[in-house]
Design a protein around this motif. Structure first.
Motif, PDB file in Angstrom:
ATOM      1  N   UNK A 172       0.835  -1.197   0.000  1.00 60.06           N
ATOM      2  CA  UNK A 172       0.000   0.000   0.000  1.00 60.06           C
ATOM      3  C   UNK A 172       0.871   1.248   0.000  1.00 60.06           C
ATOM      4  N   UNK A 173       0.322   2.331  -0.520  1.00 56.33           N
ATOM      5  CA  UNK A 173       1.007   3.622  -0.433  1.00 56.33           C
ATOM      6  C   UNK A 173       0.146   4.644   0.319  1.00 56.33           C
ATOM      7  N   UNK A 174      -0.892   4.154   1.010  1.00 53.56           N
ATOM      8  CA  UNK A 174      -1.826   5.022   1.717  1.00 53.56           C
ATOM      9  C   UNK A 174      -1.240   5.511   3.051  1.00 53.56           C
ATOM     10  N   UNK A 175      -1.727   6.662   3.510  1.00 50.44           N
ATOM     11  CA  UNK A 175      -1.265   7.213   4.785  1.00 50.44           C
ATOM     12  C   UNK A 175      -1.990   6.609   5.986  1.00 50.44           C
ATOM     13  N   UNK A 176      -3.160   6.058   5.759  1.00 49.06           N
ATOM     14  CA  UNK A 176      -3.905   5.414   6.845  1.00 49.06           C
ATOM     15  C   UNK A 176      -4.682   4.247   6.257  1.00 49.06           C
ATOM     16  N   UNK A 177      -4.608   3.084   6.899  1.00 53.41           N
ATOM     17  CA  UNK A 177      -5.267   1.889   6.379  1.00 53.41           C
ATOM     18  C   UNK A 177      -5.927   1.106   7.506  1.00 53.41           C
ATOM     19  N   UNK A 178      -6.954   0.356   7.138  1.00 48.25           N
ATOM     20  CA  UNK A 178      -7.582  -0.599   8.050  1.00 48.25           C
ATOM     21  C   UNK A 178      -6.992  -1.970   7.771  1.00 48.25           C
ATOM     22  N   UNK A 179      -6.461  -2.598   8.796  1.00 51.08           N
ATOM     23  CA  UNK A 179      -5.894  -3.935   8.653  1.00 51.08           C
ATOM     24  C   UNK A 179      -6.909  -4.959   9.138  1.00 51.08           C
ATOM     25  N   UNK A 180      -7.190  -5.942   8.313  1.00 46.83           N
ATOM     26  CA  UNK A 180      -8.177  -6.961   8.660  1.00 46.83           C
ATOM     27  C   UNK A 180      -7.542  -8.346   8.616  1.00 46.83           C
ATOM     28  N   UNK A 181      -8.127  -9.254   9.390  1.00 48.28           N
ATOM     29  CA  UNK A 181      -7.694 -10.649   9.367  1.00 48.28           C
ATOM     30  C   UNK A 181      -8.941 -11.510   9.296  1.00 48.28           C
ATOM     31  N   UNK A 182      -9.050 -12.274   8.236  1.00 49.77           N
ATOM     32  CA  UNK A 182     -10.217 -13.117   7.988  1.00 49.77           C
ATOM     33  C   UNK A 182     -11.508 -12.295   8.036  1.00 49.77           C
TER      34      UNK A 182
END
Length: 306
Positions: free
Chosen positions: A265-275
């Motif tokens: 990613x090159x985003x400044x803020x991201x949501x990280x998800x697992x399953x």
């Protein structure tokens, strides 16, 4: 186990936002409930609550744009800028020259980036005190202008009239911090007549609308409240999501700082998800622009439970 999720609630008239939080706590049988922005007691509509681990993202959600439907009343102004205040000015004669096209022109004038002066009866702080505290004490204070954005505004009904004035309903979508009652007053000022907001309903807050809401009647009738909760990911749709594999998810669980390239990613803020479940929000490291660091740890133990 404390239930985790998002609860869009339809707030009825005459209760405070805190009352709604207390209702949800009793219904969900947990103290861990918070809201993402209050509504005045006389205002109805969408009040988004967070429960369990979702309370960690509440602050992230307060910046949502919101949509309202309001009744603008021309002919009288009040101390509070809404129907609850005392009338301070009245001018019925000037109403006769106002046409619907004049009103529509006014709505367009207040669309876009505008400046507002917050109402005296509001919770805005000036010199460490809330404006309503000055108002109740009969004191005046200079109120700083603030910039807000109204993305769109339209008239929904024809203009009606009775012995008290002219009325019409509008719909507007606006940024955080917008006072809709002040919009009503400013529309009247543009038209050259006193005005106030006669009624207000919030019909959307971020991605959630009245159609998503649980009502207080639902609380009385639904025995399994967990089934009415929405996943945290639904509230974080404004963030680009990155799905993690188990190895990376375990690193996130320990608060690791990661290269953006690792997460592709090159985003400044991201949501990280697992399953498919929300695990954390990561943001650009202040000293290492190519890396991301934890901003909100929603559920760091998720890999171990999956």
């Amino acid at each position: 186990m404390t239930l985790t999720g998002i609860l869009p609630l339809y707030k009825p008239k005459g209760v405070t936002s805190h009352d709604c939080v207390m209702m949800a706590r009793r219904w969900l049988r947990t103290k861990k409930v918070g809201h993402t922005g209050t509504l005045d007691p006389e205002v109805t509509g969408v009040l988004v609550l967070c429960t369990g681990r979702a309370t960690k993202v509440a602050e992230e959600l307060t910046g949502w744009d919101k949509t309202y439907e309001a009744v603008v009343a021309l002919g009288k102004s009040t101390t509070t800028e809404d129907a609850e205040g005392e009338v301070v000015e009245e001018n019925q004669e000037a109403l006769q020259r106002i046409r619907e096209q004049d009103i529509d022109e006014a709505l367009q004038t207040f669309t876009g980036l505008i400046e507002q002066v917050p109402p005296m009866y509001s919770a805005v702080k000036v010199n460490g005190r809330r404006l309503y505290e000055y108002a109740r004490a009969g004191e005046t204070v200079e109120r700083p202008k603030r910039s807000v954005t109204i993305q769109n505004m339209e008239r929904l009904t024809p203009v009606s009239e009775d012995e008290n004035g002219k009325y019409f309903r509008i719909r507007l979508t606006c940024s955080k911090g917008t006072f809709v009652r002040t919009v009503a007053v400013d529309i009247g000022r543009y038209l050259g007549v006193p005005a106030h907001m006669a009624q207000l309903e919030r019909t959307a807050s971020g991605p959630f609308t009245t159609a998503d809401c649980v009502t207080t009647e639902d609380m009385d009738q639904t025995e399994k409240p967990g089934q009415r909760l929405l996943p945290v990911t639904d509230a974080l749709q404004h963030l680009p999501a990155v799905a993690l594999n188990e190895t990376t998810a375990k690193q996130i669980g320990h608060g690791a700082v990661l290269d953006k390239a690792t997460l592709n990613t090159d985003q400044d803020k991201v949501l990280l998800t697992y399953k498919g479940e929300a695990m954390a929000v990561y943001a650009t490291h202040p000293k290492q622009q190519s890396r991301l660091k934890p901003a909100i740890m929603i559920d760091p133990e998720l890999p171990g439970r999956a």
